[in-house]
Design an enzyme around this catalytic site. Sequence first.
Site, short mmCIF file in Angstrom:
data_model
loop_
_atom_site.label_atom_id
_atom_site.label_comp_id
_atom_site.label_asym_id
_atom_site.label_seq_id
_atom_site.Cartn_x
_atom_site.Cartn_y
_atom_site.Cartn_z
N HIS A 155 0.81 -1.21 0.00
CA HIS A 155 0.00 0.00 0.00
C HIS A 155 0.84 1.26 0.00
O HIS A 155 0.31 2.34 -0.30
CB HIS A 155 -0.93 0.00 1.21
CG HIS A 155 -2.03 -1.02 1.13
ND1 HIS A 155 -3.33 -0.70 0.79
CD2 HIS A 155 -2.02 -2.36 1.32
CE1 HIS A 155 -4.07 -1.79 0.79
NE2 HIS A 155 -3.30 -2.82 1.11
N ASP A 363 3.79 9.41 -1.36
CA ASP A 363 2.62 8.68 -0.90
C ASP A 363 2.33 7.55 -1.87
O ASP A 363 2.50 7.71 -3.09
CB ASP A 363 1.40 9.61 -0.83
CG ASP A 363 0.52 9.32 0.37
OD1 ASP A 363 0.58 8.19 0.89
OD2 ASP A 363 -0.23 10.22 0.78
#
Length: 467
Positions: A155, A363
Amino acid sequence: MSRLVVVSNRIADPRQTAAGGLAVALAEVLNNTGGLWFGWSGKIVDDAEGDDVHMLQAGPVKLATVDLSHVDHDAFYLGYSNGVLWPVFHYRVDLADFDAGYINGYRRVNQLFARKLLPLLRPDDVIWVHDYHLIPLAAELRALGCTQQIGFFLHIPLPPPLMLAAIPGHDWLMRALFAYDLVGFQSQSDVDHFTKYVETEAHAQPLDGQRWRAFGRTVRAGAFPIGIDVDEFTGLTYASEAVEMYERMKREYSRRKLLVGVDRLDYSKGLPQRMRAFREFLTRHPELRSSATLIQIASPSRENVSAYTDLLRELETLCGSINGNFGELDWMPVRYIHRTVPRARLPGLYRASRVALVTPLRDGMNLVAKEFLAAQDEADPGVLVLSRFAGAAEQLKEALLVNPYDTEGTAAAIQLALQMPLEERRDRHQAMMRTVRQYDVHWWCESFLAALAEAQPEEKGTSWLRL
């Protein structure tokens, strides 16, 4: 249909999809297959073994959890996962604690998970392991004789090979990925980093652009950018809590345009850089000062770690300085909120805002960007200012893409966003929403599991020695 077994550090009840996260993504397939979700209970106990598996029936889904001892939690979770992997994978090698010997605890907990999960498995189960906490789990399962299909999804970002190579034992860590049948990443840039690493460092043989062979195993890798449940979030936007928030924000800021930032307090989110860019915007455009207010929500995160307390102090100082230097009796430029705002209220705040600042330094994806878009009024939408270093930037090319390290460039993007004409705002929003809807959370789940089903392991009987 094979049963889906999900393994993650923390679990959630898939019946409570309003909590968001993996529960939203996996609820449907877990319920349809009578699935099993396995992970840490969230409890820290004195018992060094943490042997008991706690079982809970959540509708058709079984939730299975184990406790962790203080020693294991500190080494596995605080130490190696968040003290080594998290900073390095977010390009902050300077913050990684390589010398504390946490790796043994990381291995130990992955071995514990494997031992406790194995007796719960059925022969035709499909296993989906999530995130950086559990990279070696498949290798530990293989060492115990597990032959089921196992997929892994990261993730967070995967850094370039030279940055990965800064981790002591990086070769062990990356070799463990070859125990999986499919490895999924958030973006194509992550796949490119994986490709370059395994070919240069592990001398893996590329087979067809999607598969690599090394260590007697073949692994498939690809980009599967995670999305949101658009209908679920749109429903929240029209629910009472979000509507009340929207109406209150419109009343309180009827003479001003709102900018919004919603983040965890983490050094990867670029919050000080964002505040400096907003200060630069106010300096360069005095004519717009009283017409714009930034609401910055920074949810608490790991505040017992020195890097986070330093960040908190820096952010509070910047917000206070901006308000002190630019504020008026009837206007404060920044409203800084250091607490968690309920998810049910956020859509109303997004809808009331003219601009969203989503400007992380790095991110994996960043779903705030997609949620902001889903909450907008299509007839009068807001503008997304998005860091080019967020995984979402690969998909949302119609956003105003910025380099968060470039203070002047980000300030210019803020000014452009606040003054963007309605027609351009509509065009950009429509284009991005087509992408958000096409590649939603259901697409993410279905496409990953379909790819895992196609990635038939070539060596069902091959033994996997513990690394």
